[in-house]
Design a protein around this motif. Structure first.
Motif, PDB file in Angstrom:
ATOM      1  N   GLU A 450       0.835  -1.200   0.000  1.00 45.41           N
ATOM      2  CA  GLU A 450       0.000   0.000   0.000  1.00 45.41           C
ATOM      3  C   GLU A 450       0.867   1.247   0.000  1.00 45.41           C
ATOM      4  O   GLU A 450       1.888   1.315   0.698  1.00 45.41           O
ATOM      5  N   LEU A 452       0.524   5.202   0.864  1.00 41.02           N
ATOM      6  CA  LEU A 452      -0.344   6.126   1.579  1.00 41.02           C
ATOM      7  C   LEU A 452      -0.301   7.504   0.919  1.00 41.02           C
ATOM      8  O   LEU A 452       0.776   8.020   0.617  1.00 41.02           O
ATOM      9  N   GLU A 459      -2.114  11.569  -5.008  1.00 39.66           N
ATOM     10  CA  GLU A 459      -2.755  10.365  -5.527  1.00 39.66           C
ATOM     11  C   GLU A 459      -2.566  10.250  -7.043  1.00 39.66           C
ATOM     12  O   GLU A 459      -2.294   9.166  -7.567  1.00 39.66           O
ATOM     13  N   ARG A 477      -1.300  -0.549  -4.203  1.00 40.67           N
ATOM     14  CA  ARG A 477      -2.609   0.050  -3.946  1.00 40.67           C
ATOM     15  C   ARG A 477      -2.425   1.456  -3.355  1.00 40.67           C
ATOM     16  O   ARG A 477      -1.681   1.624  -2.382  1.00 40.67           O
ATOM     17  N   ARG A 479      -3.873   4.513  -1.275  1.00 39.80           N
ATOM     18  CA  ARG A 479      -4.926   4.786  -0.308  1.00 39.80           C
ATOM     19  C   ARG A 479      -4.803   6.216   0.189  1.00 39.80           C
ATOM     20  O   ARG A 479      -3.803   6.573   0.824  1.00 39.80           O
ATOM     21  N   GLN A 480      -5.808   7.043  -0.116  1.00 40.51           N
ATOM     22  CA  GLN A 480      -5.848   8.410   0.398  1.00 40.51           C
ATOM     23  C   GLN A 480      -6.691   8.432   1.657  1.00 40.51           C
ATOM     24  O   GLN A 480      -7.806   7.912   1.691  1.00 40.51           O
ATOM     25  N   VAL A 481      -6.142   9.030   2.708  1.00 41.33           N
ATOM     26  CA  VAL A 481      -6.845   9.100   3.995  1.00 41.33           C
ATOM     27  C   VAL A 481      -6.925  10.562   4.426  1.00 41.33           C
ATOM     28  O   VAL A 481      -6.239  11.431   3.896  1.00 41.33           O
ATOM     29  N   TYR A 486      -3.786  10.302   8.396  1.00 43.48           N
ATOM     30  CA  TYR A 486      -2.476  10.306   7.736  1.00 43.48           C
ATOM     31  C   TYR A 486      -1.375  10.663   8.740  1.00 43.48           C
ATOM     32  O   TYR A 486      -0.321  10.022   8.779  1.00 43.48           O
ATOM     33  N   TYR A 495       2.864   2.324   7.499  1.00 46.53           N
ATOM     34  CA  TYR A 495       2.704   2.449   6.053  1.00 46.53           C
ATOM     35  C   TYR A 495       3.781   1.608   5.367  1.00 46.53           C
ATOM     36  O   TYR A 495       4.779   1.229   5.992  1.00 46.53           O
TER      37      TYR A 495
END
Length: 609
Positions: A450, A452, A459, A477, A479-481, A486, A495
């Motif tokens: 992943e 981050l 992104e 993958r 993944r936006q948080v 974050y 991460y």
């Protein structure tokens, strides 16, 4: 010899955010005891300002006071304490509310002038430093700043502050109160020549208002400091307003002329960069630093720009661009293998990305100190560097040592065939194989991890990189948080990969341990996001801190650069050659721009007619 000093008068003063500035006259005392005045203390060499200077060249001493400055941040905040790990602090507290004993000048690499302290004394070996407090210095509640406040602040931050404070202040072996106005810090045997300056930059907090046991808890209680602004209004997670203190103790000193000109500074928070940009275009935000080449090239084709109400400027900047990168978390088994990291670096197609996503505006970052004389890129190691690196020769790649190394250059078509081919060879050497379109480990399990992301802009870039990884069978993958999640995951190293920027001054110092030191790798809350653990890196940071002349310092920094580049800890990205800023023309600015780029605290509002 001793460096010592006192100001010509006790009229107080501040500098640019993050810290205010007070005029300091340092005296060089030779064995004869005769003193010649000089105006400050520099990490290396002499400070630039001469006694009797009236203002800094990058400030307009006749700038009018008044008006409001509205700035913006993406995300949110849940605390007003920037000095602890827990929570996300609102902007402006450290910059405008809290002050330090000494403060930076932004037209010099690393020089400090007095602020809360009006004199400073340190020997040639910098084994201790003494500060004498300005008798006029006081907190915004009117209480005078005392030596007890300084000692309290030191102990509080050493025991309860952020990891960088805890780490730096552990090098203080003894602190002594010497009279009503003088405090002395004696350092351990580490030989860290930056420590007098580190202590000079220590924020001073009010002992009478802070409970040490509750200090590490997040809070929305407005803090009290000695700076030029006080907290006026807080809307949790939405905005914070700061009001210029009419009774600010340092308002009349010559070095404050032309600075802190706005009656109010407000930070508004937005959930995403799109809504923030729309607010700027509508006039709700006064100034916007820009780092998106697409938006800079195409997004400002709007009436206020065309008719001159909004200015777009590129400001020169002479400091290092630092390192912006995709960061491998080497604490993870997959990224612990350097061959894997090197392979993934080869898959980054800068030429294609720069052309298709960024209008060709960026330069590739080839050094942790890019855009400055501290960079090792394109330079063969000199004799001083070779001597420093001799015990760690196995950690430095030959081409990096010779100054002939460069990151792969693709043909810009987006195919990057050569990069894929070289990456697959390295991955096979590391025990992975490409089978039925999937990269698999020795147990036959497909490789997946992943990345981050904090923003949509990140992104977009990461998705482009993930497609390149997919070409060698890696499932990355994105993944936006949200900003709070974050921040929590970043602080605890939860991460696989993330994108991060490490800015760099012209005088890197103790913060390098916090970013790359072995101890920091296993301490939560540091900036060693890659998990670097290297005896060579530790030794080079120690060498740059112990350097007592510019040549030795530069050699140690370049040697550190070579070790970090050789370790393949990150995928270096790119940087802009100048600073971009868009602002409504109701803001005015001085003609001169210092080494560190534009300083918003020297700007002012156009007076109302």
């Amino acid at each position: 010899m001793l460096l010592c000093g006192s100001i010509y008068s006790h009229t107080p003063s501040p500098l640019k955010a993050p810290i205010s500035l007070l005029f300091l006259c340092l005296l060089l005392i030779p064995v004869s005891g005769r003193c010649d005045p000089v105006p400050g203390i520099a990490m290396h060499g002499e400070p630039a300002q001469a006694p009797g200077f009236t203002h800094f060249s990058y400030a307009n001493p006749d700038a009018p006071k008044g008006g409001r400055l509205v700035l913006a941040k993406r995300g949110s905040f849940d605390s007003l304490n920037p000095l602890i790990v827990k929570g996300v602090s609102a902007e402006g507290i450290r910059e405008y509310v809290y002050e330090s004993l000494l403060a930076r000048a932004y037209d010099e690499p690393f020089s400090l002038y007095g602020l809360i302290a009006d004199s400073v004394e340190t020997p040639d070996d910098r084994s201790f430093v003494e500060f004498t407090l300005n008798p006029d210095a006081k907190f915004s509640d009117g209480k005078p700043i005392t030596v007890d406040d300084v000692v309290f602040s030191f102990e509080l931050l050493r025991d309860h502050g952020r990891p960088n404070h805890r780490s730096y202040y552990q090098k203080v072996s003894k602190v002594e109160k010497i009279g009503d106005r003088k405090v002395k810090f004696t350092f351990d045997a580490s030989g860290d020549r930056e420590m007098p300056l580190i202590m000079g930059l220590m924020p001073v907090l009010p002992r009478h208002l802070i409970d040490p046991e509750a200090f590490e808890k997040t809070s929305f209680v407005p803090p009290i400091g000695s700076g030029p602004y006080t907290v006026a209004e807080v809307k949790p997670g939405q905005s914070i307003s700061l009001k210029r203190d009419p009774n600010y103790w340092g308002a009349n000193l010559p070095v404050t002329r032309g600075q802190f000109n706005f009656d109010e500074i407000r930070y508004d928070y937005y959930r995403d960069s799109g809504s923030l940009f729309e607010a700027f275009k509508a006039g709700a935000i006064d100034a916007r630093p820009e780092d998106d080449p697409t938006r800079w090239t195409e997004g400002y084709n709007i009436p206020p720009v065309r008719d001159g109400r909004i200015g777009k400027e590129e400001f020169p900047v002479a400091v290092s661009a630092g390192m912006s990168a995709f960061v491998f978390n080497t604490r993870r088994p997959f990224f612990a293998d350097q061959r894997v990291r090197e392979a993934l670096i080869k898959l980054f197609d800068f030429e294609w990305i720069n052309r298709t996503l960024y209008h060709g505006q960026y330069a590739r970052t080839e050094s942790y100190f890019a855009r400055s004389g501290l960079s090792s890129h394109g330079r063969a190691a000199d004799e001083k560097e070779k001597a420093l690196l001799a015990p760690y020769a196995g950690e430095v790649k030959p081409k990096i040592m010779e100054g002939t190394f460069a990151f792969p250059v693709s043909d810009g078509t987006g195919e990057n065939r050569e990069g894929r081919k070289e990456a697959l060879v390295l991955l096979e050497q590391a025990g992975y194989r490409l089978e039925k379109g999937k990269l698999r480990d020795k147990q036959g399990q497909p490789v997946s991890f992943e990345i981050l992301a904090a923003t949509r802009a990140e992104e977009r870039l990461l998705l482009t990189y993930a497609r390149a990884l997919k070409q060698v069978g890696i499932d990355a993958r994105i993944r936006q948080v949200d900003s709070a999640q974050y921040q929590r995951r970043k602080l605890t190293y939860d991460y696989d990969m993330l994108q991060y920027d490490w800015p760099v001054s012209l005088s890197p110092g103790n913060e390098q341990f916090f970013r790359w030191g072995s101890d920091a790798a296993m301490t939560e809350g540091t900036y060693n996001y890659a998990g670097v653990k290297s005896a060579g890196v530790d030794a080079m940071i120690k060498a740059l801190l112990e350097a007592n002349d510019s040549e030795s310092f530069v050699a140690a920094v370049r040697a550190l650069d070579r070790l970090l580049l050789s370790g393949d800890y990150v995928v270096p990205l790119f940087h802009l050659p100048t600073q971009w800023l868009a602002y409504w023309k109701r803001l005015k600015r001085p003609a001169d721009t210092p080494l560190y780029g534009y300083q918003i605290d020297t700007w002012w509002s156009e007076p109302s007619l």
